[in-house]
Design a protein around this motif. Structure first.
Motif, PDB file in Angstrom:
ATOM      1  N   THR A  40     -42.425  15.254 -18.377  1.00 13.83           N
ATOM      2  CA  THR A  40     -43.086  14.875 -18.738  1.00 13.83           C
ATOM      3  C   THR A  40     -43.721  13.939 -19.282  1.00 13.83           C
ATOM      4  O   THR A  40     -44.996  14.598 -19.702  1.00 13.83           O
ATOM      5  N   ASP A  41     -43.420  12.579 -19.450  1.00 12.99           N
ATOM      6  CA  ASP A  41     -44.405  11.512 -20.226  1.00 12.99           C
ATOM      7  C   ASP A  41     -45.122  11.060 -19.331  1.00 12.99           C
ATOM      8  O   ASP A  41     -45.631   9.393 -20.141  1.00 12.99           O
ATOM      9  N   GLY A  42     -45.395  11.179 -17.925  1.00 18.35           N
ATOM     10  CA  GLY A  42     -46.391  10.638 -17.430  1.00 18.35           C
ATOM     11  C   GLY A  42     -46.132   9.264 -16.400  1.00 18.35           C
ATOM     12  O   GLY A  42     -47.223   8.615 -16.071  1.00 18.35           O
ATOM     13  N   LEU A  48     -44.051   9.415 -13.645  1.00 15.46           N
ATOM     14  CA  LEU A  48     -44.328   9.485 -12.444  1.00 15.46           C
ATOM     15  C   LEU A  48     -45.299  10.898 -12.699  1.00 15.46           C
ATOM     16  O   LEU A  48     -45.538  11.171 -12.901  1.00 15.46           O
ATOM     17  N   PRO A  49     -45.855  10.774 -11.056  1.00 19.39           N
ATOM     18  CA  PRO A  49     -46.969  11.347 -11.024  1.00 19.39           C
ATOM     19  C   PRO A  49     -46.573  12.622 -10.641  1.00 19.39           C
ATOM     20  O   PRO A  49     -45.497  12.677 -10.780  1.00 19.39           O
ATOM     21  N   ALA A  50     -47.452  13.301 -11.194  1.00 19.26           N
ATOM     22  CA  ALA A  50     -47.702  14.678 -12.367  1.00 19.26           C
ATOM     23  C   ALA A  50     -46.974  15.687 -10.701  1.00 19.26           C
ATOM     24  O   ALA A  50     -45.689  15.903 -11.247  1.00 19.26           O
ATOM     25  N   ALA A  51     -47.567  15.763  -9.159  1.00 19.27           N
ATOM     26  CA  ALA A  51     -46.654  16.145  -8.275  1.00 19.27           C
ATOM     27  C   ALA A  51     -45.087  15.938  -7.899  1.00 19.27           C
ATOM     28  O   ALA A  51     -43.693  17.271  -8.403  1.00 19.27           O
ATOM     29  N   LEU A  52     -44.749  14.681  -8.798  1.00 20.08           N
ATOM     30  CA  LEU A  52     -43.232  14.126  -7.808  1.00 20.08           C
ATOM     31  C   LEU A  52     -43.303  15.116  -9.359  1.00 20.08           C
ATOM     32  O   LEU A  52     -41.446  15.434  -9.513  1.00 20.08           O
ATOM     33  N   ALA A  53     -43.326  15.013 -10.603  1.00 18.36           N
ATOM     34  CA  ALA A  53     -42.410  15.102 -11.549  1.00 18.36           C
ATOM     35  C   ALA A  53     -42.024  16.136 -11.809  1.00 18.36           C
ATOM     36  O   ALA A  53     -41.237  16.969 -11.924  1.00 18.36           O
ATOM     37  N   GLY A  54     -43.040  17.045 -11.008  1.00 19.34           N
ATOM     38  CA  GLY A  54     -42.673  19.111 -11.217  1.00 19.34           C
ATOM     39  C   GLY A  54     -42.017  18.678 -10.396  1.00 19.34           C
ATOM     40  O   GLY A  54     -41.216  20.481 -10.564  1.00 19.34           O
TER      41      GLY A  54
END
Length: 435
Positions: free
Chosen positions: A248-250, A252-258
């Motif tokens: 959630t903290d940005g 990582l790219p959102a797609a990889l973090a998700g």
């Protein structure tokens, strides 16, 4: 502890002590992976340093990778008092398209590769390679740096990887890439000042403290190994905390973090990394399944002898765990190892034990794929290859390692059981099923 076997360069240590905690490997067979064509290269002339290539991953997905520096502001570095603990990790994951040629991520950062292959690096100290004879900066992975992750499959199970004592996080890339190509997000963890070297983005190179510590008069080997394991477990638990924050903290790219499914976390490691996987799983319920690739589960006494069980051996686990041994003199099945025998007795969760016939301690690391290639070019003595790898065929050792580790995590993190771990398999006659 066999992980310190990974530090044969701790000169003066009793062999049993220089064997306590350490790394992983892979290659494959017909129908899987073969040693790359570079393995048959003619002996190198003196002007040209030797080169070697990793075998490609076998799964259906291309692989991407990205690296991150992590800082634990609440923990002083145990090896460097006065500074906070910093780590380097890499994430390996299914990507949208394959990497080719120079688009492939380097195996090591240039300054790390130069140290790794030098007289004080793990290639010489742990594996007997001739110093400065191999171009480690030439070696490439099969992953695309910072590639967009492949979407559509939902969150993916996460596997942490811990290398052996003195080995960098890269010394298991063959197995790591293969798991990523099968659909996992794999997080490789460096343990600074334990690993031969760790390159940070700002140009710093943190090198291992172990050679200097082992060179002191009458070092307390047991205390050194206990500290190393405690630091590694603390590092692992901090990485688990950071993975939750990364969603959630940005950073990582959102797609990889998700794509990180933190309800399905496994861990694997070689030697000291195998002990780390077991002990971290004992200490932290977030790890649901684990694999120990030839890492002892006991400590020696101050003089490097004796048997003092780790708490994971004394108390066992209540979740699935796989032991993978070799035919090194101080390894073998659980019945031949005091730490493994105690672990087996006390573990309540699912467990299995296999032994790779003809293998030695390095057979579960990238050494199995790379050292035979380098030996053909005169960069590693043949006797060092035999001592580190035994006489198992490299492509079969790699095939078996990938198959058994992949089967285990598929079964316990994804619910896909190919029944390879039900008993002896005609597919892998070189893998003896112990129980």
């Amino acid at each position: 502890m066999r992980g310190l076997r990974g530090l044969r360069g701790l000169r003066g240590l009793p062999r049993g002590a220089a064997v306590a905690l350490a790394a992983t490997t892979v290659l494959v067979t017909a129908g899987a992976v073969a040693v790359p064509a570079t393995a048959s290269a003619a002996p190198a002339v003196s002007e040209r340093r030797a080169r070697a290539a990793l075998p490609p991953p076998t799964g259906p997905y291309p692989v991407g990778t990205t690296a991150l520096r992590l800082t634990d502001p609440g923990r002083e570095d145990p090896w460097r008092p006065g500074q906070v603990r910093e780590l380097m990790i890499s994430l390996w994951y299914p990507a949208t398209r394959p990497a080719q040629g120079k688009d492939r991520a380097p195996y090591m950062a240039p300054r790390a590769g130069r140290h790794f292959g030098g007289p004080d690096g793990a290639a010489a100290v742990n594996y007997g390679a001739t110093a400065d004879r191999t171009d480690w900066t030439w070696v490439r992975t099969h992953a695309r740096p910072d590639a967009p992750p492949l979407l559509g499959a939902g969150p993916r199970p996460v596997v942490l990887w811990s290398a052996g004592l003195g080995d960098p996080r890269t010394w298991g890339t063959g197995l790591v890439e293969d798991l990523a190509s099968r659909g996992y997000v794999v997080v490789t963890v460096d343990h600074p000042y334990d690993a031969s070297e760790v390159a940070f983005p700002d140009g710093r190179l943190a090198t291992s403290v172990f050679p200097a510590l082992a060179g002191q008069p009458a070092p307390d080997i047991g205390a050194l190994l206990r500290k190393a394991l405690a630091v590694r477990v603390a590092d692992t638990r901090f990485v688990l905390d950071e993975l939750a924050a990364l969603r959630t903290d940005g950073r990582l790219p959102a797609a990889l973090a998700g794509s990180l499914d933190l309800d399905r976390i496994g861990m694997a490691g070689h030697s000291a990394g195998g002990f780390t996987a077991a002990q971290a799983m004992h200490d932290d319920p977030r790890i649901k399944a684990g694999v120990n690739l030839d890492g002892q589960l006991h400590f020696p006494g101050p003089d490097g002898t004796g048997v003092h069980l780790g708490t994971v051996a004394e108390e066992g686990l209540d979740r699935p765990f796989l032991l993978m041994g070799t035919e090194s003199a101080d390894s073998g099945p659980y019945t031949a190892q005091p730490g493994w025998a105690a672990f087996w007795q006390h573990t309540r969760g699912w467990k299995a034990d296999v032994t790779l016939l003809g293998s030695r301690h390095g057979s579960y690391t990238d050494a199995q794929a790379l050292l035979p290639q380098l030996a053909r070019q005169g960069a590693v003595p043949e006797d060092a290859v035999r001592a580190g790898l035994g006489d198992v065929r490299p492509e079969r050792a790699v095939a078996a390692t990938r198959a058994y580790v992949g089967s285990f995590f598929d079964r316990w993190l994804r619910g896909h059981d190919d029944h390879l771990l039900d008993g002896p398999s005609p597919r892998f006659p070189e893998m003896r099923f112990e129980g």
